[in-house]
Design a protein around this motif. Structure first.
Motif, PDB file in Angstrom:
ATOM      1  N   HIS A  35      -2.460   4.925 -11.504  1.00 47.99           N
ATOM      2  CA  HIS A  35      -2.222   5.421 -10.145  1.00 47.99           C
ATOM      3  C   HIS A  35      -1.261   6.600 -10.016  1.00 47.99           C
ATOM      4  O   HIS A  35      -0.972   7.023  -8.893  1.00 47.99           O
ATOM      5  N   ALA A  36      -0.765   7.157 -11.097  1.00 45.82           N
ATOM      6  CA  ALA A  36       0.197   8.266 -10.976  1.00 45.82           C
ATOM      7  C   ALA A  36      -0.362   9.409 -10.133  1.00 45.82           C
ATOM      8  O   ALA A  36       0.371  10.019  -9.341  1.00 45.82           O
ATOM      9  N   ASP A  37      -1.647   9.681 -10.260  1.00 45.57           N
ATOM     10  CA  ASP A  37      -2.251  10.785  -9.502  1.00 45.57           C
ATOM     11  C   ASP A  37      -2.340  10.503  -8.001  1.00 45.57           C
ATOM     12  O   ASP A  37      -2.636  11.415  -7.224  1.00 45.57           O
ATOM     13  N   ASP A  38      -2.085   9.259  -7.593  1.00 47.31           N
ATOM     14  CA  ASP A  38      -2.095   8.913  -6.163  1.00 47.31           C
ATOM     15  C   ASP A  38      -0.828   9.393  -5.458  1.00 47.31           C
ATOM     16  O   ASP A  38      -0.748   9.339  -4.230  1.00 47.31           O
ATOM     17  N   ALA A  86       6.895  13.769   2.195  1.00 47.15           N
ATOM     18  CA  ALA A  86       6.533  12.365   1.961  1.00 47.15           C
ATOM     19  C   ALA A  86       6.798  11.525   3.202  1.00 47.15           C
ATOM     20  O   ALA A  86       7.922  11.469   3.689  1.00 47.15           O
ATOM     21  N   LEU A  87       5.749  10.892   3.691  1.00 48.66           N
ATOM     22  CA  LEU A  87       5.865  10.016   4.853  1.00 48.66           C
ATOM     23  C   LEU A  87       5.748   8.553   4.473  1.00 48.66           C
ATOM     24  O   LEU A  87       6.065   7.681   5.269  1.00 48.66           O
ATOM     25  N   THR A  88       5.270   8.288   3.247  1.00 47.71           N
ATOM     26  CA  THR A  88       5.161   6.912   2.759  1.00 47.71           C
ATOM     27  C   THR A  88       5.748   6.841   1.362  1.00 47.71           C
ATOM     28  O   THR A  88       5.696   7.812   0.596  1.00 47.71           O
ATOM     29  N   ALA A  89       6.299   5.674   1.025  1.00 49.12           N
ATOM     30  CA  ALA A  89       6.846   5.459  -0.317  1.00 49.12           C
ATOM     31  C   ALA A  89       6.595   4.022  -0.737  1.00 49.12           C
ATOM     32  O   ALA A  89       6.823   3.090   0.036  1.00 49.12           O
ATOM     33  N   ASP A  90       6.114   3.873  -1.953  1.00 47.23           N
ATOM     34  CA  ASP A  90       6.002   2.565  -2.573  1.00 47.23           C
ATOM     35  C   ASP A  90       7.236   2.388  -3.454  1.00 47.23           C
ATOM     36  O   ASP A  90       7.650   3.325  -4.150  1.00 47.23           O
ATOM     37  N   VAL A  91       7.818   1.188  -3.420  1.00 50.47           N
ATOM     38  CA  VAL A  91       9.065   0.924  -4.132  1.00 50.47           C
ATOM     39  C   VAL A  91       8.828  -0.185  -5.152  1.00 50.47           C
ATOM     40  O   VAL A  91       8.280  -1.243  -4.823  1.00 50.47           O
ATOM     41  N   VAL A  92       9.279   0.067  -6.392  1.00 42.20           N
ATOM     42  CA  VAL A  92       9.164  -0.899  -7.486  1.00 42.20           C
ATOM     43  C   VAL A  92      10.468  -0.874  -8.279  1.00 42.20           C
ATOM     44  O   VAL A  92      11.262   0.053  -8.141  1.00 42.20           O
ATOM     45  N   GLY A  93      10.699  -1.889  -9.117  1.00 38.42           N
ATOM     46  CA  GLY A  93      11.857  -1.835 -10.008  1.00 38.42           C
ATOM     47  C   GLY A  93      12.743  -3.057  -9.977  1.00 38.42           C
ATOM     48  O   GLY A  93      12.331  -4.157  -9.639  1.00 38.42           O
ATOM     49  N   ILE A  94      14.020  -2.820 -10.303  1.00 40.18           N
ATOM     50  CA  ILE A  94      15.010  -3.875 -10.513  1.00 40.18           C
ATOM     51  C   ILE A  94      16.299  -3.492  -9.783  1.00 40.18           C
ATOM     52  O   ILE A  94      16.700  -2.338  -9.831  1.00 40.18           O
ATOM     53  N   ALA A  95      16.956  -4.368  -9.176  1.00 41.57           N
ATOM     54  CA  ALA A  95      16.694  -5.756  -8.881  1.00 41.57           C
ATOM     55  C   ALA A  95      16.373  -5.876  -7.382  1.00 41.57           C
ATOM     56  O   ALA A  95      16.996  -5.232  -6.543  1.00 41.57           O
ATOM     57  N   THR A  96      15.403  -6.720  -7.101  1.00 41.94           N
ATOM     58  CA  THR A  96      14.916  -6.898  -5.735  1.00 41.94           C
ATOM     59  C   THR A  96      16.055  -7.123  -4.749  1.00 41.94           C
ATOM     60  O   THR A  96      16.081  -6.539  -3.663  1.00 41.94           O
ATOM     61  N   ASP A  97      17.007  -7.960  -5.133  1.00 39.53           N
ATOM     62  CA  ASP A  97      18.072  -8.379  -4.227  1.00 39.53           C
ATOM     63  C   ASP A  97      19.270  -7.441  -4.203  1.00 39.53           C
ATOM     64  O   ASP A  97      20.241  -7.698  -3.499  1.00 39.53           O
TER      65      ASP A  97
END
Length: 193
Positions: free
Chosen positions: A39-42, A130-141
């Protein structure tokens, strides 16, 4: 409308065997790599952050011999050490911007950091439209939570991929996700989950 992916602190000190290891951290690193391969190209912008604390001093009270694990922590992610490097299971070739945060002070959100050229995450997102961002990683809390809240405050529509994050503990991670939903974020599994 431009899209961003924010990869938060997938570093050796936050994955298994690190100074502040989060259970499932290596799995998140590997899963984010697979996600990027598909999905990098997305995304128009892919920003990855790292804690990058000073070797000297207590980093504004962030490091402590008797940490409370809320505002103070054991020594971790010291600039230039193996612990501060990205987890080897995380492929970073698709990352467009690398951000370091926490030099001499506590920092949880990637919005508190800067690239080597001095750019802030907010400026990068604005420049990209950028109007949208997906967030991933560490640490959730902790750092995922802080980054997502700052993205929302920046006016970006945020989605957290629950299969691409790992938290210190389940109860505060669930509370963080609930707080983020209340603040306007979407919580979902990644498209390939």
């Amino acid at each position: 409308m431009s899209r961003a992916l924010l990869i938060v602190d997938v570093q050796n000190d936050f994955t298994e065997g690190g100074a502040l290891a989060v259970e499932g951290g290596d799995a998140v690193a590997a899963a984010v790599t697979l996600f990027l391969a598909a999905h990098a190209d997305d995304y128009d912008v892919i920003i990855a952050s790292r804690d990058w604390h000073d070797a000297d001093g207590d980093n504004g009270g962030h490091f402590a011999l008797a940490p409370d694990y809320v505002d103070s922590w054991p020594v971790h992610c010291v600039a230039g050490t193996e612990g501060a490097e990205y987890d080897p299971l995380l492929a970073t070739d698709a990352v467009t911007h690398h951000v370091r945060k926490g030099q001499g002070k506590p920092a949880y959100s990637m919005f508190e950091g800067r690239t080597e050229a001095g750019e802030t995450v907010g400026a990068i997102l604005t420049a990209a439209g950028a109007l949208t961002a997906d967030v991933v990683g560490i640490a959730t809390d902790h750092c995922v939570r802080a980054t997502a809240l700052d993205a929302i405050a920046h006016g970006v529509r945020v989605r957290i991929f629950t299969d691409l994050v790992a938290g210190v503990a389940s109860a505060p991670s669930e509370a963080a996700l609930a707080e983020l939903v209340h603040a306007g974020a979407e919580v979902a599994e990644s498209p390939d989950a």
